[in-house]
Motif scaffolding. Structure first.
Motif, PDB file in Angstrom:
ATOM      1  N   TYR B 259       1.014  -1.215  -0.007  1.00  0.00           N
ATOM      2  CA  TYR B 259      -0.107  -0.041  -0.092  1.00  0.00           C
ATOM      3  C   TYR B 259       0.953   1.289   0.047  1.00  0.00           C
ATOM      4  CZ  TYR B 259      -3.464  -3.505   1.907  1.00  0.00           C
ATOM      5  OH  TYR B 259      -3.952  -4.478   2.346  1.00  0.00           O
ATOM      6  N   SER B 260       0.444   2.311   0.083  1.00  0.00           N
ATOM      7  CA  SER B 260       1.149   3.562   0.074  1.00  0.00           C
ATOM      8  C   SER B 260       1.687   3.691   1.241  1.00  0.00           C
ATOM      9  CB  SER B 260       0.239   4.863  -0.305  1.00  0.00           C
ATOM     10  OG  SER B 260      -0.365   5.186   0.856  1.00  0.00           O
ATOM     11  N   THR B 261       1.205   3.340   2.496  1.00  0.00           N
ATOM     12  CA  THR B 261       1.843   3.546   3.750  1.00  0.00           C
ATOM     13  C   THR B 261       2.257   2.264   4.472  1.00  0.00           C
ATOM     14  OG1 THR B 261      -0.134   3.862   5.158  1.00  0.00           O
ATOM     15  CG2 THR B 261       0.738   5.729   3.937  1.00  0.00           C
ATOM     16  N   VAL B 262       1.873   1.188   3.949  1.00  0.00           N
ATOM     17  CA  VAL B 262       1.918   0.024   4.443  1.00  0.00           C
ATOM     18  C   VAL B 262       2.496  -1.016   3.644  1.00  0.00           C
ATOM     19  CG1 VAL B 262       0.761  -1.769   5.747  1.00  0.00           C
ATOM     20  CG2 VAL B 262       0.070   0.551   6.034  1.00  0.00           C
ATOM     21  N   GLU B 263       3.485  -2.012   4.113  1.00  0.00           N
ATOM     22  CA  GLU B 263       4.129  -3.033   3.301  1.00  0.00           C
ATOM     23  C   GLU B 263       4.121  -4.323   3.901  1.00  0.00           C
ATOM     24  OE1 GLU B 263       6.994   0.010   0.858  1.00  0.00           O
ATOM     25  OE2 GLU B 263       7.893  -2.064   1.512  1.00  0.00           O
ATOM     26  N   VAL B 264       3.102  -5.154   3.439  1.00  0.00           N
ATOM     27  CA  VAL B 264       3.247  -6.405   4.013  1.00  0.00           C
ATOM     28  C   VAL B 264       4.130  -7.400   3.342  1.00  0.00           C
ATOM     29  CG1 VAL B 264       1.600  -8.385   4.828  1.00  0.00           C
ATOM     30  CG2 VAL B 264       0.652  -6.143   4.753  1.00  0.00           C
ATOM     31  N   THR B 265       4.822  -7.898   3.856  1.00  0.00           N
ATOM     32  CA  THR B 265       5.688  -9.225   3.167  1.00  0.00           C
ATOM     33  C   THR B 265       5.492 -10.244   3.866  1.00  0.00           C
ATOM     34  OG1 THR B 265       7.567  -8.592   4.592  1.00  0.00           O
ATOM     35  CG2 THR B 265       7.654  -7.792   2.377  1.00  0.00           C
ATOM     36  N   LEU B 266       5.504 -11.474   3.090  1.00  0.00           N
ATOM     37  CA  LEU B 266       4.839 -12.644   3.572  1.00  0.00           C
ATOM     38  C   LEU B 266       6.004 -13.745   3.449  1.00  0.00           C
ATOM     39  CD1 LEU B 266       1.726 -12.601   1.199  1.00  0.00           C
ATOM     40  CD2 LEU B 266       1.882 -12.016   3.766  1.00  0.00           C
ATOM     41  N   ASP B 267       6.241 -14.441   4.620  1.00  0.00           N
ATOM     42  CA  ASP B 267       7.280 -15.355   4.710  1.00  0.00           C
ATOM     43  C   ASP B 267       6.687 -16.753   5.040  1.00  0.00           C
ATOM     44  OD1 ASP B 267       9.446 -17.038   5.371  1.00  0.00           O
ATOM     45  OD2 ASP B 267      10.420 -15.986   7.023  1.00  0.00           O
ATOM     46  N   ARG B 268       6.264 -17.355   4.007  1.00  0.00           N
ATOM     47  CA  ARG B 268       5.634 -18.587   4.053  1.00  0.00           C
ATOM     48  C   ARG B 268       6.121 -19.872   4.984  1.00  0.00           C
ATOM     49  NH1 ARG B 268       0.991 -17.166   1.227  1.00  0.00           N
ATOM     50  NH2 ARG B 268       1.527 -15.856  -0.374  1.00  0.00           N
ATOM     51  N   ALA B 269       7.391 -19.961   4.376  1.00  0.00           N
ATOM     52  CA  ALA B 269       8.361 -20.772   4.960  1.00  0.00           C
ATOM     53  C   ALA B 269       8.495 -20.624   6.553  1.00  0.00           C
ATOM     54  CB  ALA B 269       9.760 -20.862   4.374  1.00  0.00           C
ATOM     55  N   GLY B 270       8.668 -19.370   6.928  1.00  0.00           N
ATOM     56  CA  GLY B 270       8.745 -19.104   8.519  1.00  0.00           C
ATOM     57  C   GLY B 270       7.163 -18.851   8.983  1.00  0.00           C
ATOM     58  N   ARG B 271       6.300 -18.993   8.380  1.00  0.00           N
ATOM     59  CA  ARG B 271       4.795 -18.769   8.741  1.00  0.00           C
ATOM     60  C   ARG B 271       4.664 -17.547   9.343  1.00  0.00           C
ATOM     61  NH1 ARG B 271       5.397 -24.461   9.980  1.00  0.00           N
ATOM     62  NH2 ARG B 271       5.813 -24.198  12.056  1.00  0.00           N
ATOM     63  N   ARG B 272       5.396 -16.552   8.689  1.00  0.00           N
ATOM     64  CA  ARG B 272       5.067 -15.156   9.327  1.00  0.00           C
ATOM     65  C   ARG B 272       4.730 -14.138   8.546  1.00  0.00           C
ATOM     66  NH1 ARG B 272      10.859 -15.487  11.250  1.00  0.00           N
ATOM     67  NH2 ARG B 272      11.856 -13.930   9.995  1.00  0.00           N
ATOM     68  N   SER B 273       4.174 -12.881   8.872  1.00  0.00           N
ATOM     69  CA  SER B 273       4.062 -11.791   7.908  1.00  0.00           C
ATOM     70  C   SER B 273       4.992 -10.565   8.698  1.00  0.00           C
ATOM     71  CB  SER B 273       2.794 -11.603   7.706  1.00  0.00           C
ATOM     72  OG  SER B 273       1.991 -11.288   8.902  1.00  0.00           O
ATOM     73  N   THR B 274       5.207  -9.710   7.997  1.00  0.00           N
ATOM     74  CA  THR B 274       5.730  -8.381   8.704  1.00  0.00           C
ATOM     75  C   THR B 274       4.988  -7.310   7.852  1.00  0.00           C
ATOM     76  OG1 THR B 274       8.003  -9.259   8.481  1.00  0.00           O
ATOM     77  CG2 THR B 274       7.995  -6.987   8.816  1.00  0.00           C
ATOM     78  N   ILE B 275       4.614  -6.559   8.792  1.00  0.00           N
ATOM     79  CA  ILE B 275       3.871  -5.171   8.483  1.00  0.00           C
ATOM     80  C   ILE B 275       4.637  -4.181   8.694  1.00  0.00           C
ATOM     81  CG2 ILE B 275       1.691  -4.167   9.099  1.00  0.00           C
ATOM     82  CD1 ILE B 275       0.481  -6.729   9.879  1.00  0.00           C
ATOM     83  N   LEU B 276       5.135  -3.435   7.706  1.00  0.00           N
ATOM     84  CA  LEU B 276       5.839  -2.357   8.061  1.00  0.00           C
ATOM     85  C   LEU B 276       5.161  -0.957   7.516  1.00  0.00           C
ATOM     86  CD1 LEU B 276       8.554  -0.750   7.965  1.00  0.00           C
ATOM     87  CD2 LEU B 276       8.780  -1.250   5.523  1.00  0.00           C
ATOM     88  N   ILE B 277       5.124  -0.211   8.581  1.00  0.00           N
ATOM     89  CA  ILE B 277       4.201   1.001   8.178  1.00  0.00           C
ATOM     90  C   ILE B 277       5.135   2.198   8.269  1.00  0.00           C
ATOM     91  CG2 ILE B 277       2.416   2.358   9.282  1.00  0.00           C
ATOM     92  CD1 ILE B 277       1.757   0.006  11.418  1.00  0.00           C
ATOM     93  N   LYS B 278       4.955   2.947   7.239  1.00  0.00           N
ATOM     94  CA  LYS B 278       5.976   3.952   7.028  1.00  0.00           C
ATOM     95  C   LYS B 278       5.217   5.447   7.389  1.00  0.00           C
ATOM     96  CE  LYS B 278       6.457   2.656   2.684  1.00  0.00           C
ATOM     97  NZ  LYS B 278       6.855   2.602   1.239  1.00  0.00           N
ATOM     98  N   GLY B 279       6.058   6.006   8.311  1.00  0.00           N
ATOM     99  CA  GLY B 279       5.438   7.370   8.861  1.00  0.00           C
ATOM    100  C   GLY B 279       5.273   8.522   7.620  1.00  0.00           C
ATOM    101  N   PRO B 280       4.544   9.254   8.053  1.00  0.00           N
ATOM    102  CA  PRO B 280       4.171  10.504   6.996  1.00  0.00           C
ATOM    103  C   PRO B 280       5.443  10.959   6.404  1.00  0.00           C
ATOM    104  CG  PRO B 280       3.598  11.202   9.190  1.00  0.00           C
ATOM    105  CD  PRO B 280       4.251   9.757   9.116  1.00  0.00           C
ATOM    106  N   THR B 281       5.582  11.107   4.920  1.00  0.00           N
ATOM    107  CA  THR B 281       6.648  11.840   4.320  1.00  0.00           C
ATOM    108  C   THR B 281       6.308  13.482   4.022  1.00  0.00           C
ATOM    109  OG1 THR B 281       5.681  11.408   2.373  1.00  0.00           O
ATOM    110  CG2 THR B 281       7.427   9.943   3.183  1.00  0.00           C
ATOM    111  N   ASP B 282       5.046  13.964   4.277  1.00  0.00           N
ATOM    112  CA  ASP B 282       4.857  15.459   4.283  1.00  0.00           C
ATOM    113  C   ASP B 282       4.546  15.744   5.544  1.00  0.00           C
ATOM    114  OD1 ASP B 282       5.039  14.878   1.353  1.00  0.00           O
ATOM    115  OD2 ASP B 282       2.671  14.462   1.213  1.00  0.00           O
ATOM    116  N   ALA B 283       4.508  17.134   5.444  1.00  0.00           N
ATOM    117  CA  ALA B 283       4.522  17.889   6.935  1.00  0.00           C
ATOM    118  C   ALA B 283       2.977  17.763   7.290  1.00  0.00           C
ATOM    119  CB  ALA B 283       4.770  19.208   6.676  1.00  0.00           C
ATOM    120  N   ALA B 284       2.464  17.988   8.265  1.00  0.00           N
ATOM    121  CA  ALA B 284       0.955  17.727   8.823  1.00  0.00           C
ATOM    122  C   ALA B 284       0.434  19.045   8.103  1.00  0.00           C
ATOM    123  CB  ALA B 284       0.790  18.040  10.475  1.00  0.00           C
ATOM    124  N   PRO B 285      -0.737  18.780   7.626  1.00  0.00           N
ATOM    125  CA  PRO B 285      -1.722  19.949   7.101  1.00  0.00           C
ATOM    126  C   PRO B 285      -1.522  20.895   8.060  1.00  0.00           C
ATOM    127  CG  PRO B 285      -2.707  17.871   6.721  1.00  0.00           C
ATOM    128  CD  PRO B 285      -1.544  17.484   7.639  1.00  0.00           C
TER     129      PRO B 285
END
Lengths: 482, 552
Positions: B259-285
């Protein structure tokens, strides 16, 4: 009639030992005034006060179960009569096959049994309500008498169901019995449970069609309840069937006499084309194509009463031994149906197909098939009348998919020949197939009362034989003219 | 189930629901398409539902909050004649794997909670107009509304027939809402839940199963009148216009969901997923008006939507990945700034909606039956709402001091005021209150540190992370934990984690989920329901379920 100190044992002919059954007697006493009020509010007063030549069930002896006499309808003796107990009767189908029939309600099936009895019971007063004003336009005293006979017997059938509810279903059953008098045909607030019993019966042809087609559904339902493992229900219903036969008779002969009058008038006027509608109508009779449209309407409304083709409830009721099939004992199978299939119509990719489904779930479909066969008999006899007259016309039962609101066909538009057509096409041609407002208005215009003994309205022929073998000019109803 | 279950939809794709807007009142019609089931093998007759129907409902509820803030009262009703809703589709349940049934029930429960919470969170009130049979899950749909109107046509009834008919329990909070929300007397509730046909008319009112019983001829009129009256008396502030929720950018591939701010990677052999959340790149409105002008594109809203979808995707489509690892990446101060914009303008309708949405998403994380772990690495941004993840997960690991060859900014976590009241759990406590149930003073201590970039030593001392490891231990410790976790029985993990996660007081919400887990999921495993001769399997065949009569 003394409404307070009703002597129930004399007022209610019964073979269920009512006088010694204080509990049920008390319940019926509470229910009875409401019933009488319902009846009095329903039927126009001058008919209430008229003497009607009615048959009253007085015993369950097949040789002499009824007697004929003049009676005012509110004084009709609505008896509680069960067909004689069959010694050693066993449950004829389902997982309890061969076990002794239940004399008391099995707890686990109480709700299902109650629901079936309530639905059946609800239809009985429903049809009386639908037909309440027909007396005002009776084409003869003979027909008026038949109407009232049907009405009081539907009333008695309500009594029969109410008796079962009060005797076997405790407080819930008594409440349901009361609700029977609260619901009312066509009411917005509490309509009758089944759609067909909320339709109007606006004229006598509708009444005959109703008694022929819709009461025949009632017959099929009663036939299957007659198989019930719950013995009091089975016995009650078996006796009701004796009376129901008369309703079919009224329907079949009523439609037949309507057709006969049309044929006679056409022949007399030298009209051979049955589609020369305007000319035929000018003769004061109902043209055959319009009768066909009425047939289409009532037949299809009645098919809807059989419910979904594939039904869990019906499967359960059969398997539990609560409701069997038409003529269960004559069917040559294991009466358990756990491994059998039955062909059921279905719609796939815009085509009407037949597929085999587990027979247990197809109980409704099977009963409907039996109904279709049963209903086609009379239609054949009507066609014989036409053939005999030389007019070129034949009534057809429309395809079972035509004009359906319930079941697999409800999602598609089907013409009377069984072809799937577009909804627009169907709407466009609907007037060719079903009675229009104008058709209704025409029929209505013929509905003028004919109260002279032995005389009949133009649009209907006299019966071949009288009720109780009475002569043609017999005064079946002594009208009270206040 | 090889097909991917998609939780994203929008009104142009609805098959089962339609909404008509009438000023401050929205009429929500259930009109289930019989042939529109999510899977083959069943027809959704009589307004019965499957997960697909509920996904649409969840979307309706979500859009009602963001796209239609002008709506104050939503009237849930049936577009079908004679039936309100027959409940969850039994053939679907009979044919579904246990895991699907459980996930289905969980999602439907979350959806019920959502529209129930719309009143508390946003004063958007769901009421229910019942005409026709309202059975099982159908009554549960009604129960989650805050006002139930029943027509008195001597046929329409409400019922929970699961026990007599199917040998299971109502799966969507039915029993709990009957006693805890509607406060039906327990013996009457016992009768109610034992009769297949349910209760109708005045009795339904007397027994508190509905709020109003209205003569059938006046029903439609009364519903409209009641809805408008409630809308007029509503505490909800007038909002002229909502914002559009546009389709998410999402790319699903064999081993990732991006996704634009979330990246999920799937490790089927290790039976786990990683959910990486990316913080804002723009200044707050600059302010909420600017935020609103961005529609759904500001980081706070995008991230919540994407995280929500990612969790649901993993729950339903990746059943064997038993461990979820949360990571973040970005500038903690920026996350704090984006959150602060809303915390500082709490009366703005959209601030309220976005923060309440974060509350729901974080609850969704709490309720996810996977082992959850957060790793706080250098360069991460566990701050404000993202810091909540640290206390939602079962364990957290934090990098301590500098790592060789790693030039990312030092791992830290940053508390905000939001961590102390904005995102309560199902038990109505904050995650920190729940975490420090035995030492409430630790919450106060942490509160003193709002705004500080807390490095691993401090974080560990404050009890905000499980372990802080330096360069020497990190890799082994984290690897060992993950391998160990992946080796345990998934059932034991689910049970243990659920027991440990929800400390503290019970609320109706915790009771609903707790009892669902304990009882329904037990019954869903038992032969009396799901065995070949069980009631659920045999339903519809006409043959009764055979029960083992031993009481367990």
């Amino acid at each position: 009639m003394d409404l307070i100190n009703v002597s129930y044992d004399s007022q209610i002919p019964n073979n269920v030992g009512l006088s010694s059954d204080k509990k049920v007697l008390k319940a019926l006493e509470k229910w009875h005034p409401g019933y009488i009020n319902w009846w009095n509010d329903l039927i126009p007063q001058n008919f209430q006060d008229s003497m009607v030549y009615l048959r009253t069930a007085v015993s369950v002896d097949p040789k002499g179960w009824a007697k004929f006499d003049y009676v005012k309808m509110p004084d009709y003796r609505w008896g509680i009569l069960l067909a004689p107990a069959v010694e050693g009767r066993t449950i004829p189908m389902g997982e309890h096959l061969g076990e002794p029939a239940w004399q008391e309600v099995p707890g686990e099936y109480r709700n299902m049994l109650k629901r079936l009895i309530v639905i059946q019971g609800d239809t009985e007063p429903g049809s009386v309500e639908q037909q309440r004003f027909l007396g005002l336009t009776a084409p003869s005293l003979y027909d008026m008498r038949n109407l009232f006979q049907v009405n009081v017997e539907e009333g008695r059938h309500l009594w029969a169901m109410v008796y079962l509810l009060q005797k076997y279903f405790g407080k819930d059953g008594r409440e349901e019995a009361d609700d029977m008098l609260v619901r009312s045909s066509g009411s917005d607030d509490s309509p009758r449970m089944l759609g067909a019993f909320n339709e109007e019966t606006p004229d006598w042809l509708s009444f005959f069609m109703f008694t022929y087609f819709t009461d025949r559904d009632g017959k099929m339902q009663l036939e299957s309840l007659a198989q019930s493992g719950f013995d009091p229900l089975s016995r009650t219903v078996r006796f009701m069937l004796t009376e129901e036969a008369h309703h079919m008779f009224v329907g079949e002969t009523g439609v037949g006499r309507t057709i006969q009058a049309t044929l006679d008038a056409m022949n007399k006027a030298g009209i051979t084309d049955p589609y020369d509608i305007a000319k035929i109508r000018d003769l004061g009779v109902i043209d055959l194509p319009t009768i066909q449209k009425k047939l289409n309407l009532h037949y299809t409304l009645s098919l809807d009463l059989f419910g979904q083709e594939v039904s869990t409830n019906a499967a359960n009721a059969f398997n539990y031994g609560i409701k069997g099939r038409y003529m269960e004992q004559r069917i040559d199978d294991d009466h358990k149906l756990q491994n059998d299939t039955y062909p059921v119509t279905s719609i796939k990719d815009g085509k009407i197909l037949t597929e085999d489904v587990p027979a247990l779930t197809a109980i409704n479909m099977r009963l409907r098939d039996d109904y279709v066969r049963d209903a086609s008999g009379g239609v054949g006899r009507w066609n014989k009348l036409i053939a005999k007259s030389g007019v070129q016309f034949e009534f057809k039962m429309p395809h079972e998919g035509f004009h359906r609101q319930i079941g697999v066909f409800s999602s598609v538009a089907v013409d009377p020949d069984g072809a799937i057509v577009s909804a627009e096409e169907w709407a466009k041609r609907q007037d060719e197939w079903l009675p229009t407002k104008e058709d209704g208005a025409f029929i209505q215009s013929l509905m003028k009362p004919c109260y002279e003994p032995g005389k009949y309205a133009t649009w209907i022929a006299p019966p071949k034989v009288g009720i109780d073998n009475k002569p043609g000019d017999f005064e079946y109803v002594k009208l009270h003219m206040a | 189930m090889t097909k991917i279950i998609n939780f994203q939809t929008d009104p142009s794709q609805y098959k089962h629901w339609k909404v008509e807007y009438d000023g401050a009142v929205a009429n929500l019609f259930m009109d289930v398409d019989e042939d529109g089931g999510l899977f083959d093998g069943y027809q959704l007759k009589l307004n019965s539902y499957d997960l697909g129907v509920d996904i649409e409902l969840a979307d309706v509820v979500q859009r009602m909050r963001f796209e239609h803030p002008e709506v104050k009262v939503v009237v849930m009703q049936s577009a079908k004649d004679k039936v309100f809703c027959a409940g969850a589709n039994i053939r679907m349940l009979g044919g579904a794997a246990h895991s699907h049934k459980v996930n289905f029930c969980k999602f439907t429960n979350e959806t019920r909670n959502t529209y129930e919470a719309a009143l508390a969170d946003s004063a958007q009130n769901y009421i229910c107009a019942v005409k026709g049979a309202c059975a099982g899950g159908g009554y549960e749909l009604a129960l989650a509304c805050n006002h139930i109107m029943l027509t008195d046509d001597s046929a329409s009834s409400v019922s929970l027939p699961e026990v007599p008919l199917l040998a299971v329990l109502p799966g969507t909070g039915g029993l709990t809402r009957v006693t805890d929300k509607r406060k039906v007397r327990r013996d009457l509730a016992d009768v109610f839940c034992s009769v297949e046909e349910g209760v109708k008319g005045k009795r339904a009112l007397t027994w508190r199963l509905v709020d109003e019983v209205i003569p059938n001829s006046k029903f439609d009129e009364a519903v409209v009148a009641r809805a408008h009256e409630m809308a007029e008396n509503s505490a909800k502030a007038d909002v002229a216009k909502g914002i559009n929720l546009t389709p998410l950018t999402r790319e699903i591939s064999e081993d990732a969901v991006i996704y634009s701010t979330v990246e999920v990677t799937l490790d089927r052999a290790g039976r786990r997923s990683t959910i990486l959340i990316k913080g804002p790149t723009d200044a707050a409105p600059a302010d909420m008006a600017a935020f609103e002008a961005m529609g759904d594109q500001s980081w706070m809203l995008r991230c919540a939507r994407e995280l929500d979808d990612a969790i649901l995707h993993l729950r339903l489509n990746e059943m064997e990945l038993g461990l979820m690892e949360f990571q973040t990446q970005g500038d903690p101060e920026s996350v704090i700034a984006h959150e602060a914009l809303m915390l500082n303008d709490p009366d703005h309708w959209l601030s309220n909606e976005v923060l309440k949405y974060w509350k729901r998403v974080l609850k969704r994380v709490d309720m996810t039956s996977r082992s959850l772990v957060a790793t706080v690495e250098h360069g991460s941004c566990f701050a404000g709402p993202l810091a909540e993840l640290l206390w939602s997960v079962d364990r957290s690991y934090m990098m301590l001091e500098e790592f060789d060859g790693d030039n990312r900014p030092m791992a830290s976590l940053t508390l905000s005021a939001g961590n102390f009241d904005t995102y309560p759990m199902g038990n109505d406590l904050t995650r920190l209150q729940t975490r420090f149930l035995g030492t409430p003073e630790d919450v106060d201590t942490a509160q003193m540190r709002i705004g500080e970039a807390l490095e691993a030593g401090d974080a560990e001392e404050l009890g905000l992370v499980t372990y802080a490891y330096d360069d020497i231990d990190w890799e082994d410790e984290v690897r060992l934990f993950m391998e160990e976790r992946a080796s345990f029985s998934p059932d034991a993990m689910t049970g243990m984690e659920a027991n440990l996660r929800f400390a503290g007081p019970e609320t109706m919400e915790t009771r609903i989920f707790g009892r669902l887990t304990a009882w329904q999921n037990w019954i869903f495993q038992r032969p009396n329901a799901v065995g070949e001769e069980g009631a659920l399997q045999r339903y519809g065949t006409g043959v009764r379920g055979k029960y083992n009569m031993e009481r367990v």
